[in-house]
Design an enzyme around this catalytic site. Sequence first.
Site, PDB file in Angstrom:
ATOM      1  N   HIS A 207      39.991  41.535  49.821  1.00 34.34           N
ATOM      2  CA  HIS A 207      39.235  42.250  48.788  1.00 34.34           C
ATOM      3  C   HIS A 207      39.843  43.636  48.508  1.00 34.34           C
ATOM      4  CE1 HIS A 207      35.020  42.783  46.808  1.00 34.34           C
ATOM      5  NE2 HIS A 207      35.938  43.495  46.182  1.00 34.34           N
TER       6      HIS A 207
ATOM      7  N   ARG B 272      34.183  37.816  42.140  1.00 32.33           N
ATOM      8  CA  ARG B 272      33.374  37.799  43.346  1.00 32.33           C
ATOM      9  C   ARG B 272      33.452  36.406  43.962  1.00 32.33           C
ATOM     10  NH1 ARG B 272      33.631  42.599  43.541  1.00 32.33           N
ATOM     11  NH2 ARG B 272      31.911  44.095  43.399  1.00 32.33           N
TER      12      ARG B 272
HETATM   13  P1  NAP Z   1      32.673  44.629  32.775  1.00 30.09           P
HETATM   14  O1  NAP Z   1      33.404  45.684  32.017  1.00 30.09           O
HETATM   15  O2  NAP Z   1      31.193  44.696  32.859  1.00 30.09           O
HETATM   16  O3  NAP Z   1      33.101  43.225  32.120  1.00 30.09           O
HETATM   17  C1  NAP Z   1      32.493  42.026  32.447  1.00 30.09           C
HETATM   18  C2  NAP Z   1      33.001  40.943  31.519  1.00 30.09           C
HETATM   19  O4  NAP Z   1      32.441  39.685  31.917  1.00 30.09           O
HETATM   20  C3  NAP Z   1      32.577  41.176  30.066  1.00 30.09           C
HETATM   21  O5  NAP Z   1      33.607  40.806  29.182  1.00 30.09           O
HETATM   22  C4  NAP Z   1      31.380  40.227  29.918  1.00 30.09           C
HETATM   23  O6  NAP Z   1      31.154  39.756  28.603  1.00 30.09           O
HETATM   24  C5  NAP Z   1      31.821  39.078  30.788  1.00 30.09           C
HETATM   25  N1  NAP Z   1      30.665  38.286  31.202  1.00 30.09           N
HETATM   26  C6  NAP Z   1      29.575  38.663  31.909  1.00 30.09           C
HETATM   27  N2  NAP Z   1      28.704  37.639  32.038  1.00 30.09           N
HETATM   28  C7  NAP Z   1      29.259  36.605  31.383  1.00 30.09           C
HETATM   29  C8  NAP Z   1      28.840  35.273  31.132  1.00 30.09           C
HETATM   30  N3  NAP Z   1      27.674  34.809  31.584  1.00 30.09           N
HETATM   31  N4  NAP Z   1      29.642  34.488  30.395  1.00 30.09           N
HETATM   32  C9  NAP Z   1      30.827  34.934  29.920  1.00 30.09           C
HETATM   33  N5  NAP Z   1      31.281  36.196  30.117  1.00 30.09           N
HETATM   34  C10 NAP Z   1      30.504  37.009  30.849  1.00 30.09           C
HETATM   35  O7  NAP Z   1      33.209  44.526  34.255  1.00 30.09           O
HETATM   36  P2  NAP Z   1      34.622  45.031  34.835  1.00 30.09           P
HETATM   37  O8  NAP Z   1      34.579  46.483  35.068  1.00 30.09           O
HETATM   38  O9  NAP Z   1      35.708  44.466  34.000  1.00 30.09           O
HETATM   39  O10 NAP Z   1      34.593  44.318  36.279  1.00 30.09           O
HETATM   40  C11 NAP Z   1      34.479  42.919  36.389  1.00 30.09           C
HETATM   41  C12 NAP Z   1      34.227  42.522  37.819  1.00 30.09           C
HETATM   42  O11 NAP Z   1      35.412  42.633  38.580  1.00 30.09           O
HETATM   43  C13 NAP Z   1      33.242  43.377  38.605  1.00 30.09           C
HETATM   44  O12 NAP Z   1      31.901  43.069  38.274  1.00 30.09           O
HETATM   45  C14 NAP Z   1      33.568  42.985  40.018  1.00 30.09           C
HETATM   46  O13 NAP Z   1      32.840  41.844  40.396  1.00 30.09           O
HETATM   47  C15 NAP Z   1      35.049  42.635  39.958  1.00 30.09           C
HETATM   48  N6  NAP Z   1      35.897  43.614  40.659  1.00 30.09           N
HETATM   49  C16 NAP Z   1      36.652  43.177  41.699  1.00 30.09           C
HETATM   50  C17 NAP Z   1      37.502  44.050  42.343  1.00 30.09           C
HETATM   51  C18 NAP Z   1      38.402  43.579  43.435  1.00 30.09           C
HETATM   52  O14 NAP Z   1      39.060  44.384  44.078  1.00 30.09           O
HETATM   53  N7  NAP Z   1      38.487  42.296  43.672  1.00 30.09           N
HETATM   54  C19 NAP Z   1      37.562  45.399  41.933  1.00 30.09           C
HETATM   55  C20 NAP Z   1      36.772  45.808  40.900  1.00 30.09           C
HETATM   56  C21 NAP Z   1      35.931  44.900  40.242  1.00 30.09           C
HETATM   57  P3  NAP Z   1      30.726  40.757  27.424  1.00 30.09           P
HETATM   58  O15 NAP Z   1      31.951  41.630  27.201  1.00 30.09           O
HETATM   59  O16 NAP Z   1      30.465  39.874  26.283  1.00 30.09           O
HETATM   60  O17 NAP Z   1      29.563  41.536  27.925  1.00 30.09           O
HETATM   61  C1  GLV Z   2      35.097  46.146  43.905  1.00 29.51           C
HETATM   62  O1  GLV Z   2      35.026  44.994  44.236  1.00 29.51           O
HETATM   63  C2  GLV Z   2      34.364  46.708  42.820  1.00 29.51           C
HETATM   64  O2  GLV Z   2      33.417  46.068  42.351  1.00 29.51           O
HETATM   65  O3  GLV Z   2      34.706  47.817  42.384  1.00 29.51           O
END
Ligand code: NAP
Ligand code: GLV
Length: 312
Positions: free
Chosen positions: A275, A227
């Site tokens: 994005h 983000r």
């Molecule tokens: P997720 O499965 O919830 O994974 C989040 C990861 O971040 C986990 O490994 C978590 O640690 C770690 N984390 C959270 N808070 C932390 C902290 N304070 N210190 C260190 N590590 C921390 O999320 P996801 O599905 O992989 O998605 C991640 C993010 O990608 C989304 O929230 C979104 O912002 C972004 N995203 C962007 C796009 C785009 O097109 N640019 C698309 C989709 C998503 P733990 O495993 O220990 O809980």
């Molecule tokens: C996109 O940014 C998502 O969070 O899926």
Amino acid sequence: MKRTTLLYAAFGVDDAAWLGGFREQAPDLDIRAWPDIGDPREIDYVFVWKQPLNLFDGMTNLRAVFSLGAGVETLLAGGGLPAGVPLVRMVDPGLATGMTEFVVLRVLHYHRNMHLHEANQRDGAWIQLRPKLPEDRAVGLLGLGNLGASCARALVGLGFDVRGWSRTPKLIGGVETVHGEDQLADFLCGTEILVCLLPLTADTDGLLDARRFAQLPRGAFFVNVGRGRHVVEEDLLAALDTGHVAAATLDVFREEPLPRQHRFWTHPSVTVMPHCAALTQPKTAVRTVLDNLRAHLAGAQLRHVVDVARGY
Ligand code: NAP
Ligand code: GLV
């Protein structure tokens, strides 16, 4: 008997693909589309993205809310989510594939010096650059969740030296993992290509500031697909201006769309993306949501429920 009701309230997306997909794949459900919600007390489930204010008003029998996206910070911040109603984030193979492709694309771009070759072509300069071996290239992932872990596995498969940082300990084959804030400085010191795949929470807001960029080795690369608010943008620009950060690919920004006058648009070391590193794919995600919903109706626990206190 009343049919189960799913309200479609996603904004800024391709309604034909999403709503059409739900209607085609779930003819047994009563699928309504905002604003034609009928009696709000009849709504059992909501599928949402960029919700309008007061969306949930009167939905006294709501059983769960499904987010079209993986990041749910705006849904949580927007308020109005009824207390105690589970919020399910998007965990879907199509999304993970898209993110993995994008991260691999940009890591390979910097690893293979494509940013330099493109500049050399503009200058008409024929210069061979021998790339490092991938095993000698340290790629660091901030966030090892659904998306971070998928990217990590793909990068391991390409032979990179992959490290990952998360909040809690993780075990991923071939990946050197660390966790917690006190491990972050060492993690950054050893990272040549940094990829941010964190969720936006109170703990990660503004995490990447001048101090953190200074902890990267000189000439490191940065890919932000988490983000925009993870980054203090002025600090990143300063690090890019001095060359401490050699180049950055930015898919997310504090203000989106990125304002036309923003320096990122014209900075020679920045690639701006609108994005779209990973857009949720209706083809796979409609099925993912319906599988979770139907299992819930049959009495199973919902999968991928957000921990509201933790923020992701
Ligand atoms: P997720 O499965 O919830 O994974 C989040 C990861 O971040 C986990 O490994 C978590 O640690 C770690 N984390 C959270 N808070 C932390 C902290 N304070 N210190 C260190 N590590 C921390 O999320 P996801 O599905 O992989 O998605 C991640 C993010 O990608 C989304 O929230 C979104 O912002 C972004 N995203 C962007 C796009 C785009 O097109 N640019 C698309 C989709 C998503 P733990 O495993 O220990 O809980
Ligand atoms: C996109 O940014 C998502 O969070 O899926």
